[in-house]
Design an enzyme around this catalytic site. Structure first.
Site, PDB file in Angstrom:
ATOM      1  N   HIS A 137      31.952  35.762 -32.622  1.00  0.00           N
ATOM      2  CA  HIS A 137      32.299  37.136 -33.006  1.00  0.00           C
ATOM      3  C   HIS A 137      31.400  38.155 -32.275  1.00  0.00           C
ATOM      4  O   HIS A 137      31.887  39.118 -31.692  1.00  0.00           O
ATOM      5  CB  HIS A 137      32.175  37.289 -34.529  1.00  0.00           C
ATOM      6  N   LYS A 188      23.145  49.991 -41.932  1.00  0.00           N
ATOM      7  CA  LYS A 188      24.360  49.514 -42.595  1.00  0.00           C
ATOM      8  C   LYS A 188      24.412  50.027 -44.031  1.00  0.00           C
ATOM      9  O   LYS A 188      25.450  50.489 -44.494  1.00  0.00           O
ATOM     10  CB  LYS A 188      24.422  47.990 -42.567  1.00  0.00           C
TER      11      LYS A 188
HETATM   12  N1  LIG Z   1      31.924  41.105 -43.704  1.00  0.00           N
HETATM   13  C1  LIG Z   1      31.478  41.834 -42.712  1.00  0.00           C
HETATM   14  O1  LIG Z   1      31.168  43.003 -42.882  1.00  0.00           O
HETATM   15  C2  LIG Z   1      31.315  41.199 -41.364  1.00  0.00           C
HETATM   16  C3  LIG Z   1      30.578  41.856 -40.370  1.00  0.00           C
HETATM   17  C4  LIG Z   1      30.377  41.214 -39.159  1.00  0.00           C
HETATM   18  C5  LIG Z   1      30.917  39.959 -38.948  1.00  0.00           C
HETATM   19  N2  LIG Z   1      31.641  39.359 -39.932  1.00  0.00           N
HETATM   20  C6  LIG Z   1      32.181  38.018 -39.738  1.00  0.00           C
HETATM   21  O2  LIG Z   1      31.100  37.118 -39.577  1.00  0.00           O
HETATM   22  C7  LIG Z   1      31.533  36.006 -38.790  1.00  0.00           C
HETATM   23  C8  LIG Z   1      30.522  35.714 -37.716  1.00  0.00           C
HETATM   24  O3  LIG Z   1      29.302  35.360 -38.321  1.00  0.00           O
HETATM   25  P1  LIG Z   1      28.234  34.430 -37.588  1.00  0.00           P
HETATM   26  O4  LIG Z   1      28.019  34.956 -36.224  1.00  0.00           O
HETATM   27  O5  LIG Z   1      27.113  34.303 -38.491  1.00  0.00           O
HETATM   28  O6  LIG Z   1      29.053  33.078 -37.374  1.00  0.00           O
HETATM   29  P2  LIG Z   1      29.036  31.683 -38.177  1.00  0.00           P
HETATM   30  O7  LIG Z   1      29.029  31.899 -39.617  1.00  0.00           O
HETATM   31  O8  LIG Z   1      30.142  30.896 -37.586  1.00  0.00           O
HETATM   32  O9  LIG Z   1      27.641  31.054 -37.762  1.00  0.00           O
HETATM   33  C9  LIG Z   1      27.400  30.744 -36.417  1.00  0.00           C
HETATM   34  C10 LIG Z   1      26.983  29.280 -36.244  1.00  0.00           C
HETATM   35  O10 LIG Z   1      25.621  29.128 -36.617  1.00  0.00           O
HETATM   36  C11 LIG Z   1      25.507  28.071 -37.543  1.00  0.00           C
HETATM   37  N3  LIG Z   1      24.347  28.394 -38.355  1.00  0.00           N
HETATM   38  C12 LIG Z   1      24.279  29.277 -39.375  1.00  0.00           C
HETATM   39  N4  LIG Z   1      23.023  29.419 -39.777  1.00  0.00           N
HETATM   40  C13 LIG Z   1      22.270  28.598 -39.024  1.00  0.00           C
HETATM   41  C14 LIG Z   1      20.888  28.311 -38.960  1.00  0.00           C
HETATM   42  N5  LIG Z   1      20.003  28.954 -39.729  1.00  0.00           N
HETATM   43  N6  LIG Z   1      20.453  27.390 -38.074  1.00  0.00           N
HETATM   44  C15 LIG Z   1      21.328  26.776 -37.244  1.00  0.00           C
HETATM   45  N7  LIG Z   1      22.643  27.019 -37.236  1.00  0.00           N
HETATM   46  C16 LIG Z   1      23.104  27.929 -38.119  1.00  0.00           C
HETATM   47  C17 LIG Z   1      26.817  28.039 -38.235  1.00  0.00           C
HETATM   48  O11 LIG Z   1      27.048  26.796 -38.868  1.00  0.00           O
HETATM   49  C18 LIG Z   1      27.766  28.305 -37.081  1.00  0.00           C
HETATM   50  O12 LIG Z   1      27.969  27.131 -36.334  1.00  0.00           O
HETATM   51  C19 LIG Z   1      32.898  36.370 -38.252  1.00  0.00           C
HETATM   52  O13 LIG Z   1      33.884  35.672 -38.973  1.00  0.00           O
HETATM   53  C20 LIG Z   1      32.997  37.852 -38.497  1.00  0.00           C
HETATM   54  O14 LIG Z   1      34.308  38.283 -38.673  1.00  0.00           O
HETATM   55  C21 LIG Z   1      31.844  39.959 -41.123  1.00  0.00           C
HETATM   56 ZN   LIG Z   2      31.302  42.547 -36.406  1.00  0.00          ZN
END
Ligand SMILES: NC(=O)c1ccc[n+]([C@@H]2O[C@H](COP(=O)([O-])OP(=O)(O)OC[C@H]3O[C@@H](n4cnc5c(N)ncnc54)[C@H](O)[C@@H]3O)[C@@H](O)[C@H]2O)c1
Ligand SMILES: [Zn+2]
Length: 361
Positions: free
Chosen positions: A262, A224
């Protein structure tokens, strides 16, 4: 601990990866600007890690804002709660925001930092695998709109990223697999040896074997960081990081944010991209099978949700950010490890791809 660098001239920053990093004050202190620190987290992550993270900033004036948990809250209305907290506590321009959570918290905190007083510094403390390998690095921030994923946002790079692999111990299996989807993505678009390593070591990752996980995180961040350094604002090669995302974003928006994770949507989306590539004569059937096997092996869905028919996919794919002059731009594969971008696709083949992957029940 491993330290990687995202090379962006005077906006370069380190990614720290390792165990037990949330106990290391000295790691973040050089990156804090001003006296005021606002930690942004959510209702799930705060009870687990907020106290620890607060003690990292014990020498500062620390506040927190706790948002509801879920992709369905990644919108302008909930974002406003961060601005409320900053203003009510009289945060000055010289201050630091801290994102403590997964990609949703990271994207929202980064966007709040990009907007507050026209831009303040922020630090990423990603706690999901997905956030550690992807969303916390690279400076894409933003929120969703009902009509389209991540449609409102800004580029704003963090000051540093602290990926403490111990935080992954509390993640459930479904979240782990969702993170692995973005890990697989790097192999597919630009790193054949890593893809082969993933083919042999998937079970170790699913078992959370620490050295395997640490390796996957480092290698993903390395990929990345290289892509972002080469093309920060997505004029070219950075767009290949969106492999599977045109389909995936349509699944997320089309089913209602929060139903599919996602990473799950991206996993199925990458399969669909591979399938379309093969139908267009670019990718071999054998490579499509390898993609199928690895997605399935990571315990990710291989069929799009019931109700996501051609019309529904088109409704969302035509508002995706990758649309240019009205044409959808797909990231496709010419081989494993080599992605290309095209808006020159045959609609009949696209329809076949969508129909073939549509779950029937
Ligand atoms: N900015 C970027 O370049 C980029 C790249 C990829 C994805 N995204 C975005 O990221 C999001 C997805 O991220 P995600 O998959 O982390 O989802 P999320 O932030 O919703 O986290 C997933 C779940 O895990 C929980 N959680 C987080 N950390 C935890 C831990 N240590 N222990 C237990 N539970 C925990 C959260 O509360 C949530 O319920 C999407 O909105 C996507 O569009 C952004
Ligand atoms: Zn992504």
């Amino acid at each position: 601990m491993q330290t990687l660098n995202v090379d962006l001239g005077d906006r370069s920053y380190p990614i720290f990866i390792g165990k037990d990093l949330l106990n290391k004050k000295e790691l973040v202190e050089p990156y804090i600007v001003g006296r005021q620190v606002m930690i942004v987290s959510n209702e799930t992550v705060a009870p687990l890690y907020l106290d620890k993270v607060k003690s990292m900033f014990a020498n500062f004036d620390v506040h927190e804002v706790i948002l509801p948990d879920g992709e369905q809250y990644k919108n302008l209305e909930v974002l406003n709660r961060i601005f409320d907290a900053l203003l009510m506590n009289r945060f000055e321009r010289k201050c630091t925001l801290v994102a403590l959570g997964g990609g949703v918290i990271g994207d929202m905190t980064g966007f709040a930092a990009a907007c507050y007083q026209r831009g303040v510094p922020f630090i990423q403390i990603p706690t999901t695998l997905l956030a550690q390998v992807d969303s916390s690095v690279g400076g894409k921030t933003g929120v969703n709109h009902e009509l389209g994923k991540n449609m409102i946002g800004a580029f704003h790079q963090p000051r540093c990223v602290v990926a403490d692999t111990d935080t992954l111990n509390t993640l459930d299996d479904r979240q782990l697999s969702a993170g692995i989807a973005e890990v697989i993505k790097y192999g597919l678009i630009r790193d054949v040896p890593f893809f082969e390593w993933l083919e042999s070591n998937m079970q170790m990752l699913l078992n959370r074997e620490p050295t395997a996980l640490a390796y996957a995180i480092e290698r993903s961040c390395q990929n990345k960081a290289e892509v972002v350094a080469a093309d920060e604002k997505e004029g070219g090669v950075r767009a290949t990081l969106n492999l599977g995302h045109t389909f995936g974003h349509a699944i997320e928006a089309g089913t209602g944010y929060g139903k599919w994770l996602h990473g799950e949507a991206v996993g199925t989306g990458m399969l669909m991209a591979a399938d379309l590539s093969a139908r267009m004569g670019k990718l071999t059937e054998e490579d499509v099978h390898r993609v199928d096997n690895i997605i399935d092996g990571a315990r990710l869905p291989t069929r799009s949700p019931v109700g996501m028919d051609y019309e529904k996919f088109m409704k969302y794919m035509t508002v995706d950010k990758k649309v240019e002059a009205g044409a959808i731009r797909f990231v496709l594969l010419e081989s494993i490890g080599k992605a290309f971008i095209t808006s020159d696709y045959d609609d009949a083949l696209l329809r076949q791809t969508i129909d073939t992957h549509h779950a029937s029940t």
